[in-house]
Write a protein that holds these residues in place. Structure first.
Motif, PDB file in Angstrom:
ATOM      1  N   ASN A 239      23.843  -9.386  32.733  1.00 54.08           N
ATOM      2  CA  ASN A 239      23.313  -8.086  33.570  1.00 54.08           C
ATOM      3  C   ASN A 239      21.835  -7.434  33.055  1.00 54.08           C
ATOM      4  OD1 ASN A 239      22.924  -5.806  35.276  1.00 54.08           O
ATOM      5  ND2 ASN A 239      24.645  -4.849  34.261  1.00 54.08           N
ATOM      6  N   TRP A 241      17.434  -6.474  34.400  1.00 58.16           N
ATOM      7  CA  TRP A 241      16.888  -6.204  35.392  1.00 58.16           C
ATOM      8  C   TRP A 241      16.022  -7.368  36.043  1.00 58.16           C
ATOM      9  CZ3 TRP A 241      15.314  -0.763  36.518  1.00 58.16           C
ATOM     10  CH2 TRP A 241      14.057  -0.774  37.316  1.00 58.16           C
ATOM     11  N   ASN A 249      13.971  -2.609  40.707  1.00 58.66           N
ATOM     12  CA  ASN A 249      14.936  -3.548  40.506  1.00 58.66           C
ATOM     13  C   ASN A 249      15.583  -4.028  41.742  1.00 58.66           C
ATOM     14  OD1 ASN A 249      17.293  -4.802  39.557  1.00 58.66           O
ATOM     15  ND2 ASN A 249      18.029  -3.018  38.380  1.00 58.66           N
ATOM     16  N   ALA A 251      18.157  -6.013  41.658  1.00 60.13           N
ATOM     17  CA  ALA A 251      19.567  -6.315  41.676  1.00 60.13           C
ATOM     18  C   ALA A 251      20.072  -7.552  41.993  1.00 60.13           C
ATOM     19  CB  ALA A 251      20.494  -4.898  42.156  1.00 60.13           C
ATOM     20  N   TYR A 255      24.175  -6.019  40.157  1.00 61.57           N
ATOM     21  CA  TYR A 255      24.468  -4.396  39.380  1.00 61.57           C
ATOM     22  C   TYR A 255      22.715  -3.879  39.192  1.00 61.57           C
ATOM     23  CZ  TYR A 255      28.906  -6.768  38.449  1.00 61.57           C
ATOM     24  OH  TYR A 255      30.146  -7.074  38.678  1.00 61.57           O
ATOM     25  N   GLU A 256      22.856  -2.682  39.717  1.00 55.83           N
ATOM     26  CA  GLU A 256      21.662  -1.791  39.522  1.00 55.83           C
ATOM     27  C   GLU A 256      21.869  -1.032  38.155  1.00 55.83           C
ATOM     28  OE1 GLU A 256      20.606   0.699  42.606  1.00 55.83           O
ATOM     29  OE2 GLU A 256      20.435  -0.841  44.093  1.00 55.83           O
ATOM     30  N   TYR A 304      20.858  -3.504  30.697  1.00 53.38           N
ATOM     31  CA  TYR A 304      20.650  -3.845  32.019  1.00 53.38           C
ATOM     32  C   TYR A 304      19.251  -3.516  32.496  1.00 53.38           C
ATOM     33  CZ  TYR A 304      21.301   1.003  33.176  1.00 53.38           C
ATOM     34  OH  TYR A 304      21.363   2.283  33.584  1.00 53.38           O
TER      35      TYR A 304
END
Length: 339
Positions: A239, A241, A249, A251, A255-256, A304
């Protein structure tokens, strides 16, 4: 330039500098900071025998008992660091050979649910709760909130905001909660908070060398826990960027923000999210001669918010640092234990 006073006599200067040194600003999130990152398969051996566990490959020697939720990491002589550093200032080099004893490491980062058990049992108060604030990334704030808090940005990383009332219970903003995030990693925890949890659990933080040896999963000189290719078979293995940092982003990995602690299994040691998701505290001092009240401690793994174009720190050899009392929305931990 603007000037404001926070926490008594601290004088905070706002300087809008973005910089180009490949730094997402995570290591600037300190209490006294100036305010305004053919494929190698993970389970080649297990793919040939799905009934095998990585421990089975040490069947000829006596092994320690299993501990629920932890992996036994075999000791021995292990290379850590790299002779091909991406960030000289991070002291990634030189590569060196270290000798480790067997140890256990949590398979997952400590989750919000696990941390809540600790707090319920001990009535512990985190440092972010005592200070009354922590750091949030800009995408977790509305345009109006960003405008209101523009004087509370980190000078060298203005996408980070110091926000009052944010802590582990409301990790994504003052009005957020843990609903739906029970199995996501706990964040907004300082190094001292992590040590307190580990002590309560009968464990400890891993050393940097232990963390890196576990991350490598028995492999030598590989970028990631599974090998050198970021996306084997065009699949996401961590996970981080995607898109343009810090405003775009996409995603693509789904997942942001953070993902569940059991989302990405990354090597044959049965470890999840060793790289990406959230940075993880280690026991080590960044500078062994630092005797200050709140020295810098080594953190590993990236988060992330890392992207190769800006913060390529989601590698096993990568490292960064924060002061012991620092906390942020992308900083967590996992525990180790002597074998």
């Amino acid at each position: 330039m603007k000037t404001l006073t926070l926490h008594g006599n601290w004088i905070i200067l706002i300087i809008f500098v973005y910089g180009t040194n490949g730094d997402c600003g995570c290591n600037k999130l300190e209490r006294d900071a100036t305010v305004v990152e053919e494929p190698d398969q993970v389970c080649q051996r297990q793919a040939r025998n799905t009934n095998k566990h990585y421990r089975d490959y040490y069947a000829d020697v006596e092994v320690e008992p299993e501990i629920e939720g932890m992996s036994l990491i075999p000791g021995g002589s292990v290379h850590i660091g790299t002779d091909i550093p991406h960030f000289q200032a991070d002291r990634e080099s030189p590569e060196r050979l270290v000798k480790l004893k067997d140890f256990y490491l949590d398979k997952h980062e400590v989750s919000n649910a696990k941390f809540e058990e600790f707090v319920s049992a001990t009535k512990y108060t985190t440092e972010a709760e005592r200070f009354g604030d922590s750091f949030l990334f800009k995408t977790l704030l509305s345009a109006a909130e960003q405008k209101r808090l523009e004087d509370y940005r980190v000078a060298s990383a203005p996408w980070w905001y110091k926000v009052s009332g944010v802590g582990w219970r409301n990790p994504n903003g003052v009005d957020s909660s843990l609903n739906g995030l029970e199995q996501h990693p706990v964040v907004h925890v300082s190094w001292r908070d992590a040590v307190a949890y580990c002590t309560w659990a009968g464990k400890r933080l891993p050393s940097e060398a232990e963390w890196e040896a576990a991350c490598r999963g028995g492999k030598q000189r590989k970028l990631f826990p599974w090998g050198n290719k970021l996306m084997p078979k065009d699949q996401h293995w961590l996970n981080i960027w995607q898109g343009d940092f810090p405003d775009g982003n996409t995603a693509d990995d789904g997942y942001e923000g953070t993902c569940p602690v059991d989302r990405y299994r990354q090597n044959v040691y049965d470890l999840y999210n060793m790289v990406g998701n959230v940075w993880e505290w280690t026991a080590d001092l960044w500078d062994t001669s630092d005797v200050s009240e709140s020295p810098n401690r080594v953190k590993k793994g990236g988060s992330y918010l890392c992207h190769k174009s800006y913060c390529f720190r989601y590698r096993c050899a990568a490292r960064s640092q924060n002061t012991e009392d620092s906390s942020a929305g992308n900083l967590g931990f996992r525990c180790a234990k002597d074998a």
